[in-house]
Design a protein around this motif. Structure first.
Motif, mmCIF file in Angstrom:
data_model
loop_
_atom_site.group_PDB
_atom_site.id
_atom_site.type_symbol
_atom_site.label_atom_id
_atom_site.label_comp_id
_atom_site.label_asym_id
_atom_site.label_seq_id
_atom_site.Cartn_x
_atom_site.Cartn_y
_atom_site.Cartn_z
ATOM 1 N N LEU A 145 0.809 -1.213 0.000
ATOM 2 C CA LEU A 145 0.000 0.000 0.000
ATOM 3 C C LEU A 145 0.848 1.272 0.000
ATOM 4 O O LEU A 145 0.315 2.376 0.152
ATOM 5 N N SER A 146 2.146 1.121 -0.183
ATOM 6 C CA SER A 146 3.023 2.288 -0.259
ATOM 7 C C SER A 146 2.634 3.176 -1.440
ATOM 8 O O SER A 146 2.022 2.728 -2.411
ATOM 9 N N VAL A 147 3.042 4.440 -1.330
ATOM 10 C CA VAL A 147 2.854 5.394 -2.427
ATOM 11 C C VAL A 147 4.247 5.743 -2.961
ATOM 12 O O VAL A 147 5.086 6.261 -2.218
ATOM 13 N N VAL A 148 4.486 5.433 -4.229
ATOM 14 C CA VAL A 148 5.797 5.688 -4.820
ATOM 15 C C VAL A 148 5.632 6.538 -6.074
ATOM 16 O O VAL A 148 4.568 6.578 -6.688
ATOM 17 N N HIS A 149 6.716 7.220 -6.424
ATOM 18 C CA HIS A 149 6.749 8.067 -7.611
ATOM 19 C C HIS A 149 7.980 7.699 -8.438
ATOM 20 O O HIS A 149 9.092 7.592 -7.886
ATOM 21 N N ARG A 150 7.809 7.524 -9.730
ATOM 22 C CA ARG A 150 8.972 7.322 -10.586
ATOM 23 C C ARG A 150 9.786 8.606 -10.634
ATOM 24 O O ARG A 150 9.250 9.713 -10.808
ATOM 25 N N VAL A 151 11.089 8.456 -10.491
ATOM 26 C CA VAL A 151 11.988 9.607 -10.531
ATOM 27 C C VAL A 151 12.224 9.989 -11.990
ATOM 28 O O VAL A 151 12.448 9.108 -12.837
ATOM 29 N N PRO A 152 12.163 11.273 -12.327
ATOM 30 C CA PRO A 152 12.383 11.682 -13.721
ATOM 31 C C PRO A 152 13.715 11.176 -14.267
ATOM 32 O O PRO A 152 14.718 11.121 -13.538
ATOM 33 N N ASP A 153 13.718 10.804 -15.519
ATOM 34 C CA ASP A 153 14.938 10.331 -16.165
ATOM 35 C C ASP A 153 16.030 11.388 -16.057
ATOM 36 O O ASP A 153 15.791 12.587 -16.260
ATOM 37 N N GLY A 154 17.232 10.939 -15.735
ATOM 38 C CA GLY A 154 18.375 11.839 -15.665
ATOM 39 C C GLY A 154 18.564 12.524 -14.339
ATOM 40 O O GLY A 154 19.585 13.191 -14.135
ATOM 41 N N LEU A 155 17.601 12.378 -13.427
ATOM 42 C CA LEU A 155 17.733 13.008 -12.112
ATOM 43 C C LEU A 155 18.445 12.040 -11.169
ATOM 44 O O LEU A 155 17.979 10.930 -10.949
ATOM 45 N N GLU A 321 8.708 17.024 -10.352
ATOM 46 C CA GLU A 321 8.705 17.765 -11.609
ATOM 47 C C GLU A 321 9.685 18.940 -11.551
ATOM 48 O O GLU A 321 10.468 19.166 -12.488
ATOM 49 N N LEU A 322 9.641 19.682 -10.447
ATOM 50 C CA LEU A 322 10.534 20.842 -10.301
ATOM 51 C C LEU A 322 11.996 20.410 -10.259
ATOM 52 O O LEU A 322 12.867 21.057 -10.848
ATOM 53 N N LEU A 323 12.282 19.313 -9.557
ATOM 54 C CA LEU A 323 13.658 18.821 -9.491
ATOM 55 C C LEU A 323 14.127 18.325 -10.850
ATOM 56 O O LEU A 323 15.294 18.504 -11.224
ATOM 57 N N GLY A 324 13.227 17.703 -11.611
ATOM 58 C CA GLY A 324 13.592 17.260 -12.951
ATOM 59 C C GLY A 324 13.882 18.429 -13.876
ATOM 60 O O GLY A 324 14.765 18.348 -14.739
ATOM 61 N N ASP A 325 13.147 19.536 -13.682
ATOM 62 C CA ASP A 325 13.367 20.731 -14.506
ATOM 63 C C ASP A 325 14.635 21.470 -14.119
ATOM 64 O O ASP A 325 15.252 22.144 -14.960
ATOM 65 N N ASP A 326 15.022 21.377 -12.849
ATOM 66 C CA ASP A 326 16.202 22.106 -12.365
ATOM 67 C C ASP A 326 17.017 21.211 -11.446
ATOM 68 O O ASP A 326 17.017 21.380 -10.225
ATOM 69 N N PRO A 327 17.759 20.233 -12.028
ATOM 70 C CA PRO A 327 18.555 19.332 -11.181
ATOM 71 C C PRO A 327 19.657 20.041 -10.415
ATOM 72 O O PRO A 327 20.236 19.475 -9.488
#
Length: 365
Positions: A145-155, A321-327
């Motif tokens: 039941l965990s909530v996970v998010h795929r990390v943007p490519d390249g981050l 999303e913000l971290l993917g836009d500005d690593p």
């Protein structure tokens, strides 16, 4: 086998090699932990002061700001999460039961559906199978039941751990406050979540961002300027309310976000800085201390006071999303340690190093 930095008692961390237990059923997953961020709650757990809030005592594996790679996962869980073996994911701390009233209304960080306690990574003792519930370990078991998010490519995984602080910042500064484009905001505190709140406010289109800090925060206040703050105020030398009123033509700001931990004075400062009809968001815990509040001023000026606890899916998704836009935001991760030096990581987090912004533990380091 896997290695973990285990909290065996207040102030005591022991590096242990642990035989990985079998997962309870075929729908759980194994995560290979790449990076884990630290925050003030880790300090309270480390010191033993957090147990008074109803959380169980150790031994336990801390770490709730976790990023890693899926090593093993049940088919149904993989389909539900939309991930596969080899995917890098960020793991939300809270594990929702999915059935209680908070979960059903989207407030699952306040889940009340587990039998004995809220269930969250970094807060479950090792006596609860399958033992590996925290990010200070080479592997972590993931509940179905965990909530996970795929990390943007390249981050990279280290930068991705900032999703937790930035997610909370977005929740507090934007979602809970209702901050709109062109509006003004004061951020009280220049720590992890204070600096992240600058990023969140700018991304939401804030027209004016002011950040306050203590004399000890002079380098962090420079970071705030670099991240987009229009003005920073050292409360050791300047009157915060006067500076805010000057910057807003005597009106005050639309939103004040208190990210400071422990200190209660910022609550009064927030009332002094907010405009009539504005919103004060209280996000920093005060460790049981009571803040003086002039209720008449709140009533007569129609000030809205909003508490904010952690964050949920929309905020964490936006943070990634913000971290993917500005690593480049990864530069805020100023101190990184391996498992063998977890105690040193805690010392830095508790200490007064003016260069410290964000501390992490990378188990594979």
């Amino acid at each position: 086998m896997t290695r973990a930095a285990v909290l065996t008692g207040p102030g005591a961390i022991e590096l242990q090699t642990i035989q990985r237990p079998p997962l309870p059923d075929g729908e759980w997953a194994w995560l290979r932990v790449e990076a884990c961020g630290l925050c003030g709650t880790d300090v309270e757990q480390f010191d033993g002061s957090f147990t008074g809030s109803g959380w169980p005592a150790g031994p336990m594996i801390l770490g709730h700001e976790v990023v890693g790679v899926i090593e093993e996962i049940g088919a149904a869980t993989a389909q539900r999460w939309g991930v596969a073996v080899g995917d890098r994911v960020a793991v939300e701390p809270s594990i929702p039961c999915g059935s209680c009233q908070p979960c059903l209304t989207g407030e699952y960080v306040s889940c009340r559906g587990w039998p004995t306690r809220p269930l969250a990574y970094g807060f479950v003792p090792m006596s609860t199978e399958p033992m590996l519930w925290g990010g200070w370990s080479e592997h972590m078991a993931l509940h179905p039941l965990s909530v996970v998010h795929r990390v943007p490519d390249g981050l990279d995984p280290g930068t991705a751990t900032l999703f937790n602080a930035l997610g909370a910042a977005h929740e507090w500064t934007v979602r809970r406050s209702g901050l709109g484009a062109g509006q003004s905001v004061v951020v009280l505190g220049a720590g992890q979540r204070g600096l992240a709140s600058v990023v969140a406010a700018r991304a939401a289109g804030a027209g004016l961002v002011i950040v306050s800090g203590t004399p000890h925060d002079h380098r962090r206040l420079r970071h705030a300027t670099d991240l987009g703050a229009d003005r920073v105020v050292d409360i050791g030398t300047d009157d915060l309310a006067a500076a805010v009123l000057e910057a807003t033509g005597g009106r005050g700001v639309d939103v004040v976000v208190d990210t400071s931990a422990g200190a209660v004075e910022p609550v009064s400062q927030a009332i002094d800085c907010v405009a009539d009809g504005g919103t004060v968001v209280l996000g920093g815990l005060k460790q049981g201390r009571s803040a003086a509040l002039d209720v008449d001023r709140v009533v007569l000026r129609a000030i809205r006071i909003q508490g904010a606890r952690s964050a949920g899916w929309p905020a964490y998704h936006r943070a990634l999303e913000l971290l993917g836009d500005d690593p480049g935001l990864g530069s805020l991760r100023t101190h990184v340690f391996d498992l063998e030096h977890a105690s040193e990581a805690m010392a830095v987090l508790k200490g007064d190093d003016p260069d410290r912004v964000y501390v992490g533990i990378d188990p594979a380091r």
